[in-house]
Design a protein around this motif. Structure first.
Motif, short mmCIF file in Angstrom:
data_model
loop_
_atom_site.label_atom_id
_atom_site.label_comp_id
_atom_site.label_asym_id
_atom_site.label_seq_id
_atom_site.Cartn_x
_atom_site.Cartn_y
_atom_site.Cartn_z
N LEU A 79 0.83 -1.19 0.00
CA LEU A 79 0.00 0.00 0.00
C LEU A 79 0.88 1.26 0.00
N PRO A 80 0.67 2.16 -0.94
CA PRO A 80 1.53 3.35 -1.06
C PRO A 80 1.21 4.40 0.00
N PRO A 81 2.16 5.28 0.29
CA PRO A 81 1.93 6.35 1.28
C PRO A 81 0.72 7.23 0.94
N GLU A 82 0.43 7.40 -0.35
CA GLU A 82 -0.71 8.22 -0.75
C GLU A 82 -2.02 7.66 -0.21
N LEU A 83 -2.07 6.34 -0.03
CA LEU A 83 -3.29 5.70 0.46
C LEU A 83 -3.29 5.55 1.98
N THR A 84 -2.10 5.39 2.58
CA THR A 84 -2.02 5.11 4.01
C THR A 84 -1.73 6.35 4.86
N GLY A 85 -1.08 7.34 4.26
CA GLY A 85 -0.70 8.53 5.03
C GLY A 85 0.55 8.35 5.86
N LYS A 329 -14.25 4.67 -5.06
CA LYS A 329 -13.15 4.30 -5.96
C LYS A 329 -12.81 5.45 -6.91
N ASN A 330 -13.82 6.14 -7.40
CA ASN A 330 -13.57 7.29 -8.28
C ASN A 330 -12.84 8.40 -7.54
N TYR A 331 -13.21 8.62 -6.27
CA TYR A 331 -12.53 9.65 -5.48
C TYR A 331 -11.05 9.31 -5.32
N LEU A 332 -10.76 8.06 -4.99
CA LEU A 332 -9.37 7.66 -4.80
C LEU A 332 -8.56 7.77 -6.09
N PHE A 400 -23.61 6.22 -1.10
CA PHE A 400 -22.26 6.71 -0.82
C PHE A 400 -21.85 7.64 -1.95
N ASP A 401 -21.57 8.90 -1.63
CA ASP A 401 -21.24 9.87 -2.69
C ASP A 401 -19.84 10.43 -2.50
N ASN A 402 -19.47 11.35 -3.37
CA ASN A 402 -18.13 11.92 -3.37
C ASN A 402 -17.81 12.61 -2.05
N ARG A 403 -18.78 13.33 -1.49
CA ARG A 403 -18.54 14.02 -0.22
C ARG A 403 -18.25 13.02 0.90
N MET A 404 -19.03 11.95 0.95
CA MET A 404 -18.81 10.92 1.96
C MET A 404 -17.45 10.24 1.77
N ALA A 405 -17.06 10.07 0.52
CA ALA A 405 -15.75 9.47 0.23
C ALA A 405 -14.63 10.36 0.75
N ALA A 406 -14.76 11.68 0.51
CA ALA A 406 -13.73 12.62 0.96
C ALA A 406 -13.63 12.65 2.48
N VAL A 407 -14.79 12.66 3.14
CA VAL A 407 -14.80 12.67 4.60
C VAL A 407 -14.18 11.39 5.16
N PHE A 409 -12.04 9.30 3.70
CA PHE A 409 -10.60 9.23 3.45
C PHE A 409 -9.83 10.09 4.44
N GLU A 410 -10.28 11.32 4.64
CA GLU A 410 -9.54 12.23 5.52
C GLU A 410 -9.67 11.83 7.00
N ALA A 411 -10.87 11.45 7.42
CA ALA A 411 -11.10 11.15 8.84
C ALA A 411 -10.67 9.75 9.22
#
Length: 489
Positions: A79-85, A329-332, A400-407, A409-411
């Motif tokens: 898993l790359p750093p972009e996905l794991t942080g 998946k589209n958000y990522l 599940f929409d783009n906003r939920m995906a963003a939240v 991923f970040e949280a």
């Protein structure tokens, strides 16, 4: 002993009749040792087919195809750093490419085979009883069928419907017990009831106490992790850590093997934050299917642990949606710029697999690991057995929409922190070990003497794991007596 020999003769006759050959641990660790004629036969057999030659596919090295595959290197994803942080290199062994789609066919192999080849289980009149919270009884039912045995599965009624449907397909007798993932005692109660009713018509193969479970991981999973590390390491690399949810503690058997190679590496056991048994002597309900809890397994070598971490099942389920819903998946792919090929493989991670990844990230942050540090974990299964859970989430929580995906991923990924972690000292380990008393001595008939031996006898765990070569010798002797292997040499 005369009775055991009679039972063994029945087993040998059954294996002759069913044309069954039992693989050795060495062959599951290194499929290159499998006879070429068996490999040729496998070219015409599907990965999930109910064919006894699929016993030879109980390995991390299956070609990742549904039909006719051979063997190669260990199946894993980095898993790359972009996905794991985090900078640490997180390596996930992939369980989907085992028969049944989960590595539990290995965990069930040891307990059943050991009894079959030592005359302690008669497949002509006894049923194998598999108490489980899911994949273990699936693996047990599958291995039972391949080894010419009938099976009984006991699992909580709240597990995914895909598990129950599959068990019925392979002809297992199924009992659903009250509750969900963490209701292990209810499983044990049903087992006692069945044993009282049927006596020695059944043999209980409890994943939480059968040493054949961690023995398989000691012999096969630990070496698989090391093999991947050896293939990826550079001059400054360090085998830094392994994170695994406690579950039955079977997969944690791999960490005993790795401790012999890397004495200073860190081992963390995870559990659901909503059921903090190790963290707080606590209890509760949660949705991380595959890590049954409210107790400490008899086969868990607590002394080999360095850390315990709580995993929030709410975040876990949201990440499940992020990895599997189209919007996620589209958000990522489009906004985080994760390699689209990797994103399309995130369905290789089932619910407990996601918990393992979350725990690996928490470890990397806690120990401030960098790009030279390798952390290993496993994807015990894929999303194949959890599609109903995604449907349920859409019904309860909406699309599940783009906003939920963003939240999410970040949280839930970038925001993972080092809360709910215990770095264990001697007495923290002893406290957790002592929790075994209330399940295993008071309820399950184990002795205080053996409980103390697990803690004080320096050779206790080593003696169990040193039996691998001995079992391989017994498997070879058994195969010689059936005579079936000769056809493939």
């Amino acid at each position: 002993m005369k009775n055991r020999e009679k039972v063994l003769e029945n087993t040998i006759s059954r294996c002759k009749e069913k044309h069954i050959i039992i693989p050795t641990y060495k062959q599951m660790k290194n499929p290159e040792l499998i006879p070429d004629k068996i490999k040729d036969k496998l070219k015409n057999i599907g990965l999930w087919d109910l064919n006894s030659l699929n016993l030879f596919r109980i390995t991390w090295k299956n070609e990742p195809v549904k039909f006719g595959g051979g063997f190669g290197n260990v199946n894993f994803l980095e898993l790359p750093p972009e996905l794991t942080g985090v900078k640490a290199r997180i390596i996930v062994l992939i369980g989907k490419y085992f028969p049944t789609g989960a590595h539990k066919v290995g965990a069930t192999f040891g307990p059943l085979v050991e009894k079959l080849i030592s005359g302690r289980f008669d497949p002509t009149r006894q049923k194998a009883l598999w108490p489980s919270t899911g994949n273990y009884c699936r693996g047990g039912a599958y291995d039972s069928y391949l080894l010419g045995c009938q099976s009984i599965a006991v699992l909580p009624e709240g597990m995914s419907k895909e598990r129950f449907e599959w068990l019925k397909e392979v002809g297992s007798e199924v009992f659903a017990t009250p509750g969900t993932e963490s209701n292990v005692k209810e499983i044990y109660d049903k087992v006692k009831e069945l044993i009282a009713e049927r006596g020695d018509e059944i043999v209980n193969l409890n994943q939480f106490e059968e040493f054949g479970n961690p023995l398989w991981h000691y012999a096969v999973t630990g070496p698989a992790m090391d093999e991947v590390y050896q293939s990826l390491k550079t001059g400054k690399s360090k085998f830094a850590a392994v994170f695994l949810t406690q579950g039955s503690a079977g997969t944690l058997g791999s960490t005993d093997y790795l401790r012999e190679l890397y004495p200073d590496y860190k081992v963390c056991a995870g559990e659901a934050l909503q059921c903090p048994t190790l963290l707080q002597n606590g209890y509760g309900e949660h949705r991380i299917e595959g890590i049954g809890d409210k107790h400490v397994p008899w086969i868990h070598n607590i002394k080999n642990m360095d850390m315990v971490a709580g995993i929030d099942d709410n975040a876990n389920i949201r990440i499940m949606r992020l990895f599997n819903e189209e919007a996620g998946k589209n958000y990522l792919k489009n906004e985080i710029k994760i390699d689209p090929e990797l994103v399309d493989k995130l369905n290789l991670f089932g619910i407990s697999s996601i918990a393992n990844i979350m725990g690996a990230i928490k470890m990397a942050k806690y120990y401030e690991m960098d790009a030279d540090d390798f952390i290993f974990t496993v994807a015990t299964d894929s999303m194949e057995m959890y599609q109903s859970r995604i449907k349920e989430e859409n019904e309860v929580n909406g699309k599940f929409d783009n906003r939920m995906a963003a939240v999410s991923f970040e949280a839930d990924i970038m925001g993972l922190n080092i809360d709910h972690i215990i770095e264990m000292n001697y007495y923290e380990k002893k406290r957790m070990h002592n929790l075994k008393y209330f399940t295993w001595i008071e309820q399950q008939g184990k002795t205080v003497e053996e409980l103390n031996a697990q803690w004080y006898d320096k050779d206790y765990w080593k003696n169990h794991y040193s039996l691998v070569d001995e079992w391989d010798e017994k498997i070879n002797e058994f195969n010689e007596r059936t005579g079936v292997l000769k056809e493939y040499l």
